[in-house]
Design a protein around this motif. Structure first.
Motif, PDB file in Angstrom:
ATOM      1  N   PRO A 404       1.235  -1.441  -0.103  1.00 42.60           N
ATOM      2  CA  PRO A 404       0.350  -0.394  -0.065  1.00 42.60           C
ATOM      3  C   PRO A 404       0.636   1.154  -0.144  1.00 42.60           C
ATOM      4  O   PRO A 404       0.106   2.594  -1.042  1.00 42.60           O
ATOM      5  CB  PRO A 404      -0.685   0.080   1.565  1.00 42.60           C
ATOM      6  N   GLU A 405       2.343   1.189   0.381  1.00 45.13           N
ATOM      7  CA  GLU A 405       3.019   2.443   0.459  1.00 45.13           C
ATOM      8  C   GLU A 405       3.790   2.703  -0.632  1.00 45.13           C
ATOM      9  O   GLU A 405       4.476   3.747  -0.259  1.00 45.13           O
ATOM     10  CB  GLU A 405       3.357   2.270   2.116  1.00 45.13           C
ATOM     11  N   LEU A 406       3.393   1.796  -1.564  1.00 47.09           N
ATOM     12  CA  LEU A 406       4.671   1.881  -3.273  1.00 47.09           C
ATOM     13  C   LEU A 406       3.773   2.705  -4.092  1.00 47.09           C
ATOM     14  O   LEU A 406       2.769   2.379  -3.687  1.00 47.09           O
ATOM     15  CB  LEU A 406       5.479   0.488  -2.981  1.00 47.09           C
ATOM     16  N   PRO A 407       4.456   3.232  -4.492  1.00 48.05           N
ATOM     17  CA  PRO A 407       3.388   3.914  -5.826  1.00 48.05           C
ATOM     18  C   PRO A 407       3.540   2.793  -6.974  1.00 48.05           C
ATOM     19  O   PRO A 407       3.797   2.084  -7.112  1.00 48.05           O
ATOM     20  CB  PRO A 407       4.487   5.419  -6.055  1.00 48.05           C
ATOM     21  N   ASN A 408       2.178   2.996  -7.440  1.00 46.55           N
ATOM     22  CA  ASN A 408       2.131   3.083  -8.820  1.00 46.55           C
ATOM     23  C   ASN A 408       2.728   3.128  -9.532  1.00 46.55           C
ATOM     24  O   ASN A 408       2.978   4.287  -9.675  1.00 46.55           O
ATOM     25  CB  ASN A 408       1.089   2.886  -9.533  1.00 46.55           C
ATOM     26  N   ALA A 409       4.486   2.398 -10.057  1.00 47.00           N
ATOM     27  CA  ALA A 409       5.527   3.000 -11.000  1.00 47.00           C
ATOM     28  C   ALA A 409       4.981   3.785 -12.221  1.00 47.00           C
ATOM     29  O   ALA A 409       5.875   4.199 -13.236  1.00 47.00           O
ATOM     30  CB  ALA A 409       6.687   2.369 -11.150  1.00 47.00           C
ATOM     31  N   VAL A 410       3.710   3.336 -12.550  1.00 49.19           N
ATOM     32  CA  VAL A 410       3.861   4.102 -14.056  1.00 49.19           C
ATOM     33  C   VAL A 410       1.713   4.649 -14.187  1.00 49.19           C
ATOM     34  O   VAL A 410       2.168   5.753 -14.101  1.00 49.19           O
ATOM     35  CB  VAL A 410       2.733   2.498 -14.647  1.00 49.19           C
ATOM     36  N   THR A 411       0.798   4.837 -12.998  1.00 55.85           N
ATOM     37  CA  THR A 411       0.435   6.230 -12.805  1.00 55.85           C
ATOM     38  C   THR A 411       0.479   7.253 -11.979  1.00 55.85           C
ATOM     39  O   THR A 411       0.318   8.039 -12.052  1.00 55.85           O
ATOM     40  CB  THR A 411      -1.065   5.615 -12.241  1.00 55.85           C
ATOM     41  N   LYS A 412       1.711   7.094 -11.335  1.00 57.42           N
ATOM     42  CA  LYS A 412       1.989   7.413  -9.941  1.00 57.42           C
ATOM     43  C   LYS A 412       1.103   8.241  -8.946  1.00 57.42           C
ATOM     44  O   LYS A 412       1.785   8.272  -7.939  1.00 57.42           O
ATOM     45  CB  LYS A 412       3.683   9.242 -10.506  1.00 57.42           C
ATOM     46  N   THR A 413      -0.011   8.182  -9.554  1.00 56.53           N
ATOM     47  CA  THR A 413      -1.049   8.519  -8.693  1.00 56.53           C
ATOM     48  C   THR A 413      -1.699   7.885  -7.479  1.00 56.53           C
ATOM     49  O   THR A 413      -2.400   7.729  -6.502  1.00 56.53           O
ATOM     50  CB  THR A 413      -1.869   9.464  -8.920  1.00 56.53           C
ATOM     51  N   THR A 414      -1.486   6.278  -7.784  1.00 52.76           N
ATOM     52  CA  THR A 414      -2.490   5.169  -7.645  1.00 52.76           C
ATOM     53  C   THR A 414      -1.121   4.356  -6.215  1.00 52.76           C
ATOM     54  O   THR A 414      -0.374   4.472  -6.576  1.00 52.76           O
ATOM     55  CB  THR A 414      -3.311   4.014  -8.157  1.00 52.76           C
ATOM     56  N   THR A 415      -1.388   3.079  -5.701  1.00 50.58           N
ATOM     57  CA  THR A 415      -0.112   2.801  -4.945  1.00 50.58           C
ATOM     58  C   THR A 415       0.213   1.253  -5.824  1.00 50.58           C
ATOM     59  O   THR A 415      -0.864   1.445  -6.579  1.00 50.58           O
ATOM     60  CB  THR A 415      -1.168   2.087  -3.572  1.00 50.58           C
ATOM     61  N   ALA A 416       0.774   0.979  -4.679  1.00 50.90           N
ATOM     62  CA  ALA A 416       1.014  -0.339  -5.713  1.00 50.90           C
ATOM     63  C   ALA A 416       1.012  -1.943  -5.514  1.00 50.90           C
ATOM     64  O   ALA A 416       0.559  -3.069  -6.241  1.00 50.90           O
ATOM     65  CB  ALA A 416       2.671  -1.133  -5.721  1.00 50.90           C
ATOM     66  N   CYS A 417      -0.514  -1.487  -4.587  1.00 50.41           N
ATOM     67  CA  CYS A 417      -1.353  -2.994  -3.942  1.00 50.41           C
ATOM     68  C   CYS A 417      -2.935  -2.535  -4.784  1.00 50.41           C
ATOM     69  O   CYS A 417      -3.697  -2.351  -4.538  1.00 50.41           O
ATOM     70  CB  CYS A 417      -1.867  -2.448  -2.719  1.00 50.41           C
ATOM     71  N   PHE A 418      -2.258  -3.007  -5.866  1.00 49.64           N
ATOM     72  CA  PHE A 418      -3.995  -3.661  -7.611  1.00 49.64           C
ATOM     73  C   PHE A 418      -3.324  -4.241  -8.464  1.00 49.64           C
ATOM     74  O   PHE A 418      -2.262  -5.144  -8.236  1.00 49.64           O
ATOM     75  CB  PHE A 418      -3.529  -2.372  -8.036  1.00 49.64           C
ATOM     76  N   GLU A 419      -4.502  -4.507  -8.760  1.00 50.12           N
ATOM     77  CA  GLU A 419      -3.737  -6.167  -9.845  1.00 50.12           C
ATOM     78  C   GLU A 419      -4.135  -5.828 -11.283  1.00 50.12           C
ATOM     79  O   GLU A 419      -5.426  -4.981 -11.153  1.00 50.12           O
ATOM     80  CB  GLU A 419      -4.943  -7.271  -9.253  1.00 50.12           C
ATOM     81  N   PRO A 420      -3.192  -5.406 -12.164  1.00 52.67           N
ATOM     82  CA  PRO A 420      -2.891  -4.958 -13.904  1.00 52.67           C
ATOM     83  C   PRO A 420      -4.386  -5.198 -13.876  1.00 52.67           C
ATOM     84  O   PRO A 420      -4.436  -5.901 -13.800  1.00 52.67           O
ATOM     85  CB  PRO A 420      -2.259  -5.099 -13.927  1.00 52.67           C
ATOM     86  N   SER A 421      -4.977  -3.936 -14.790  1.00 49.21           N
ATOM     87  CA  SER A 421      -6.212  -4.731 -15.986  1.00 49.21           C
ATOM     88  C   SER A 421      -5.995  -4.489 -17.182  1.00 49.21           C
ATOM     89  O   SER A 421      -5.251  -2.794 -17.667  1.00 49.21           O
ATOM     90  CB  SER A 421      -7.276  -3.895 -15.374  1.00 49.21           C
ATOM     91  N   LEU A 422      -5.600  -4.921 -17.780  1.00 48.47           N
ATOM     92  CA  LEU A 422      -5.101  -4.908 -19.342  1.00 48.47           C
ATOM     93  C   LEU A 422      -6.069  -4.949 -20.186  1.00 48.47           C
ATOM     94  O   LEU A 422      -7.335  -5.433 -20.442  1.00 48.47           O
ATOM     95  CB  LEU A 422      -4.498  -6.081 -19.956  1.00 48.47           C
TER      96      LEU A 422
END
Length: 1164
Positions: A404-422
């Motif tokens: 939860p505390e790590l950023p999503n490296a791509v969106t920069k605005t959401t966290t890394a605690c997510f499952e990518p959707s393609l």
């Protein structure tokens, strides 16, 4: 799972219906949330975490404050210095993906202020640059050398999961020896015990049974008899898997006891334990990539499905992401099982789980769990397919961060605690280079990996991404067309080879096989086959149209949406690519540029990770940057590998330093250049003329750099220029002049540079006449080749006809060049950079082997060990003349033959045999050894900006030597003859430093994956050409060192026993019975094979061939060149007295254990 109740912030991840036509896992809630309520817009404040707090990555200060109170306070490891264990030379099963994952890990360490100390002898990689690591050790990935580095550096922690199987095995052994505990070194990330459980098949099966997760019925065994007993209980057919090996090495299927006896004997020579399992051939094979942090937050990053059913190693399968044929209940069944397994095993970081799924029921079982950055089929592919930086995230987790505390490296605005959707589909196809090896090599594809690289194509339909991927694998392939016509079609469909996809094409196009029939024979899911049939129907419609003018807008758009290239369409309607391109553009049918954003366009993305598609209606980006395009190297293959990725990344970084916007085009998921933050815009796209022109025109780019990506960009350079593209650096007309033998030869004659006699022939009689005139041996080669394809040295007229026909078939549009081959001559590599024809910098490397071994397979020494100052001056003059004649601006490389003088007072002959007006595979090597970045200089020269003054770095005296040694993958290529010739065979390279040539070679040779030093007093099998003078010195040296000599030939026996003080014993040598031969080797304690044969084996029972092949199959060191055998024996003589054959001893650090900066004297 440590779930946290948080307010509105997690509503970012509410699922919404996917608009795609194919199956995908939607974005999924990872933490429980309250029902969505109307809340005030969050105030963005300055709250920062206090010591020990874990804070949600969110723009809302309120969310950060609340999360600081509720997120678990995990203790972060107190580490200031961490050793990262790399993977070594690129080999089949363990390739360039570890450069990418290791680079990501070190990027994460650097951000945390942690010094990374890297151990990796692969000098061609980006990670072995000081931009990432504070110290680099070019040393073998072995327990002894890693232990010495740990003792010298005294780090706080060690990362083992970014160096593949090699690093993992070393880490487990270091823990068992107590070295890590004694030195107080923490293993960061996944614990050692978890690694052991995931690698030891027996422990793994027991662990999964504890949580009622089905695994294949299996038995771990350590002997051939135990394997046979286990198979009787399980029932044939069975699959045998090796523990602790790379890419399924030693694995295979057995239908009866005889097959199992042979397979288990070979596998147990490579691994201490094998697993006998129930065979589930024909089931679906799927992979889930899982990430778990120390607080038990667990996500599925990516799921992938194999096009090929179970039975083909995943590394050799076509893989599709996300899965296409799973109904939602099966997807979630496997997802739930993955989360359960990873938690039970205690994985911290990233992990891959492989499943077999019965296509006719919901029965499934776990095949394998890899608690490490797995091979590219998984980690790098999953990262590039989703945009989720797995290795980077795993490294952050290893340092105590939670998702939860790590950023999503791509969106920069959401966290890394997510499952990518393609909102796209990715297709990976392996690259095999089996055709480069002797006809004895087995082309069948099974449970042991054989591919040397892979491509990844992105599209919005399976048809589009499949056809893109086919062209990426080989530019000669236009798409899904017929390229093979097997005699027994049904058998070819039933038993896959490296050409199976085109066997399906032949069945559909030529033999009109139905989807049902192909499914029955191949067990490939019908969904994939129906999609392929769509391509076939479109192909037929195009062909039926008859001419380009008859293709209407609807058919043209349909063809482009199905992934048909302009060249492919032109071929079907008897037109040309330029005409189709113009006609298509007149219809306003052009590709759209879409962005990979990890969240299916639900949220704004801040990356420029791009692909093109015809299945869209608008662009995702504005074309207002007008950057400089860098063409990457494409798929890793024999002759073009990670070294060109280093060149491309270095070039892009230098351009950014100059203030230029950069556009990278590449399609290889294993590379650092396809990391989305290495360039301002990354196009994960084809490198053919059509796509490069599409991107150039859309971006209105300032220019294109074609000289840092190997041969692929060079091939289209002239056409790009003729179409009006601004090709930067050396004029493509000059590139063409250097590639064309006639033009090149005329230039050398004009500037007074010597070359071997040559001619161009179109008939066998002309070839014979030339060979008689100049004298044998002669070298034959086509005009345009990559890594010596179809080159052959011919020693007699009887071999000429066969060899010529084999060479001519490579390039039927070009006649064959035949050159006088200079025997017993030295070969020299010159790497250089020039600007406007003026030499700026050059490096001279000397081959250990005599001419006749391809430069990509040769052992390179830098600085040279035997060249005089006069020779060095003459070589520089040649480089200056060539640079001026071709008006070079950028990098270039030459191969030069040196024929020693016949008598005193004469000068050696120096003859140029090849010149490439581009960066060569040795550019990273010379840059790092000499402490001067040749690509930085080349980029400045190409751009004509910040061009440095000329410097002669070869005149500087150095108190060290570095040696580059080729990494071969013979063990993977069953039947291939491990013989060195003018045809390149290596898959990678390694290099080490030393105070002299012997110390450097000692470390370099051990750096090759799988090399084991022979025990003192053990046996050596010596054979080959007794005319070679090194046969005498090698035999004497081995006897003096206490080794026992054996041979198989009476001729060799007589020769060796006539050498004073040498005793050699001829042994019984069965050439057809591998098991019996293994017993003979064991009886005589043969632990090394030195075979100095003059030519390849003519048959599978040739004694020299059998000796070489079985050395490889039995996991023994093989020396197959006279000069390197001599150097090895000399190195043994120097290192044995200083304890070179002894294992790790506390407090005794060998002299070669020094960092790169310590050798070179600076951080280059």
């Amino acid at each position: 799972m440590s779930l946290v109740r948080l307010p509105h912030v997690f509503s970012l991840f509410r699922p919404r219906p996917s608009f795609r036509s194919f199956h995908s896992a939607p974005s999924r809630l990872i933490a429980q949330t309250f029902p969505l309520r109307a809340v005030a817009a969050p105030a963005v404040g300055s709250y920062r975490p206090k010591d020990g707090e874990h804070v949600l990555n969110s723009p809302s200060e309120l969310a950060r404050k609340i999360s600081a109170k509720v997120l678990p306070k995990l203790p972060r490891p107190d580490v200031k210095k961490v050793v990262v264990v790399g993977s070594g030379g690129l080999s089949i099963g363990q390739a360039g993906e570890f450069d990418y994952s290791g680079s990501q890990a070190m990027k994460a360490l650097r951000e945390e202020g942690v010094d990374a100390v890297l151990i990796n002898p692969n000098i061609a990689t980006w990670q072995t640059s000081h931009q990432l690591a504070s110290e680099v050790y070019f040393l073998p990935i072995t327990v002894d050398y890693v232990a010495y580095v740990l003792e010298k550096e005294r780090p706080d922690g060690i990362l083992l999961t970014f160096g593949g199987q090699s690093a993992l095995n070393v880490g487990i052994e270091l823990d068992r020896m107590g070295v890590l505990e004694r030195l107080g070194i923490k293993v960061l990330g996944t614990p050692i015990r978890t690694l052991e459980v995931s690698e030891d098949r027996d422990l793994f099966v027991k662990a999964l049974k504890e949580i009622d997760i089905p695994v294949a019925q299996s038995t771990a065994v350590s002997s051939v008899n135990a394997a046979l007993e286990a198979a009787e209980q399980i029932g044939y057919p069975v699959i045998l898997r090796s523990a602790f090996t790379l890419g399924g090495l030693g694995s295979g299927f057995a239908n009866n006891p005889d097959e199992l006896r042979d397979l288990s004997a070979k596998s147990l020579s490579l691994s201490p334990q094998v697993l006998i399992e129930r065979s589930m051939k024909g089931w679906k094979e799927l992979e889930y990539e899982v990430v778990r942090d120390g607080a038990d937050n667990t996500i599925i990053c990516c799921n992938m499905e194999n096009f090929d059913p179970l039975g083909t190693h995943t590394g050799d399968s076509i893989v599709v992401a996300p899965s296409q044929t799973l109904p939602d209940d099966e997807y979630h069944m496997l997802r739930s099982a993955a989360l359960k397994v990873i938690r039970h095993l205690g994985v911290v970081g990233e992990c891959n789980i492989q499943y077999a799924l019965n296509p006719t029921s919901r029965e499934y079982c776990v095949i394998e769990v890899n608690a490490r950055c797995r091979s590219s089929t998984f980690s790098a592919l999953a990262s590039k397919a989703t945009g989720y930086p797995l290795a980077y995230t795993a490294a952050k987790i290893a340092l105590g961060h939670t998702l939860p505390e790590l950023p999503n490296a791509v969106t920069k605005t959401t966290t890394a605690c997510f499952e990518p959707s393609l909102d796209y589909i990715v297709t990976k196809i392996p690259k095999w280079d089996l055709a480069k090896f002797s006809s004895q090599v087995d082309r069948a594809i099974g449970s042991s990996m054989k591919s040397v690289g892979e491509v990844m194509a992105i599209g919005r339909t399976f048809e589009e991404s499949l056809q893109k991927a086919i062209r990426q694998v080989d530019p000669r392939w236009k798409g899904f067309e017929v390229y093979v016509e097997p005699a027994d079609l049904d058998e070819a469909l039933r038993k896959p080879t490296d050409m199976r996809l085109f066997v399906i094409a032949y069945a559909m196009y030529n033999k009109k096989y139905t989807v049902d029939k192909i499914h029955d024979l191949t067990k490939i899911d019908k969904w994939f086959l129906y999609k392929i049939d769509n391509i076939v129907q479109t192909h037929n419609a195009l062909k039926a149209s008859g001419s380009i003018e008859s293709i209407d807008h609807e058919l043209m758009l349909r063809a482009k949406r199905m992934g048909f290239s302009d060249f492919q369409i032109a071929d079907l309607v008897s037109s040309n690519e330029d005409a189709v391109r113009a006609y298509r553009k007149s219809m306003s049918i052009t590709p759209f540029v879409k962005r990979i954003d990890t969240l299916a366009a639900e949220y704004p993305a801040h990356t420029n990770y791009l692909y093109t598609t015809y299945n869209a209606s608008e662009h995702d980006v504005e074309f207002d940057e007008h950057g400089t395009m860098v063409l990457g190297s494409g798929v890793y293959r024999i002759g073009s590998s990670v070294e060109f990725d280093w060149c491309a990344v270095t070039c892009a970084r230098k351009l950014r330093d100059m203030g230029k916007r950069t556009i990278m085009i590449n399609y290889n998921p294993e590379t650092v250049s396809t990391d989305f933050d290495e360039a301002d815009r990354l196009y994960f796209e084809e490198l053919g003329f059509e796509r490069v022109m599409d991107i150039y025109e859309l971006e209105q780019a300032q220019g294109v750099i074609v000289s840092v990506g190997g041969q692929l960009p060079q091939n289209i350079a002239l056409r790009l220029k003729d179409t009006g593209v601004n090709v930067l650096g050396t004029d493509p007309k000059m590139i063409d002049t250097a590639e064309d033998r006639h033009k090149f030869s005329a230039v050398l004659d004009r500037i007074g540079v010597d070359q071997p006699e040559w001619t161009e022939v179109t008939t066998l009689d002309a070839a014979k006449a030339f060979a008689l005139e100049v004298g044998y041996p002669v070298l034959i080669r086509p005009s345009y080749v990559l890594s010596g394809a179809a080159m052959n040295v011919v020693y007699e007229e009887s071999a000429l006809e066969y060899k010529l026909s084999a060479a001519a078939s490579v390039s039927p549009l070009h006649p064959v060049v035949i050159t006088k081959f200079i025997d017993n001559a030295q070969e020299i590599d010159v790497d250089a950079v020039a600007h406007n024809g003026k030499l700026l910098v050059h490096a001279v490397s000397e081959h250990v082997e005599n001419a006749g071994v391809h430069s990509g397979d040769a052992t390179l020494v830098l600085p040279p060990f035997s060249l005089s100052s006069e020779d060095m001056s003459r070589l520089k003059v040649i480089a200056e003349k060539v640079a001026a004649a071709f008006e070079i601006s950028g990098p270039f490389n030459m191969q030069i033959i040196r024929k020693p003088p016949l008598s005193a007072g004469e000068t050696a002959q120096l003859r140029v045999i090849e010149c490439n007006l581009r960066a060569s595979r040795s550019f990273p090597f010379v840059s790092k050894v000499l402490g001067h970045n040749f690509i930085d200089t080349a980029t400045a020269a190409i751009m004509g900006q910040e061009v440095p003054q000329p410097v002669d770095i070869m005149v500087q005296k150095r108190d060290y030597i570095s040696i580059k040694v080729a990494q071969f993958s013979w063990t993977r290529l069953g039947g291939a003859d491990p013989f060195l010739g003018v045809e390149m065979a290596s898959t990678g390279e390694v290099a080490s430093f030393g105070k002299d040539i012997h110390e450097a070679y000692w470390a370099s040779l051990q750096s090759t994956t799988g090399f084991k030093l022979p025990r003192a007093g053990s046996g050596v099998l010596l054979g080959g050409d007794i005319a070679k003078p090194e046969m005498v010195t090698t035999a004497k040296g081995l006897i003096d060192l206490g080794f026992k000599l054996y041979c198989s030939s009476p001729v060799v026996e007589e020769f060796l026993n006539n050498i004073p003080y040498v005793v050699a014993k001829r042994i019984f040598f069965p050439t057809k019975d591998k098991r019996k031969l293994r017993e003979v080797f064991d009886d005589h304690e043969i632990q090394c094979v030195i075979n100095l044969a003059k030519s390849r084996g003519t048959s599978a029972t040739d004694e020299d061939y059998v000796a070489r092949r079985n050395a490889v199959d039995f996991g023994l060191p093989l020396l197959n060149n006279a000069r390197t055998a001599q150097l090895f024996v000399e190195s043994l003589a120097k290192k044995i007295p200083t304890g070179g054959l002894r294992s790790y001893t506390e407090g005794r650090i060998p002299s070669e254990v020094r960092s790169w900066a310590e050798f070179v004297g600076m951080r280059a």
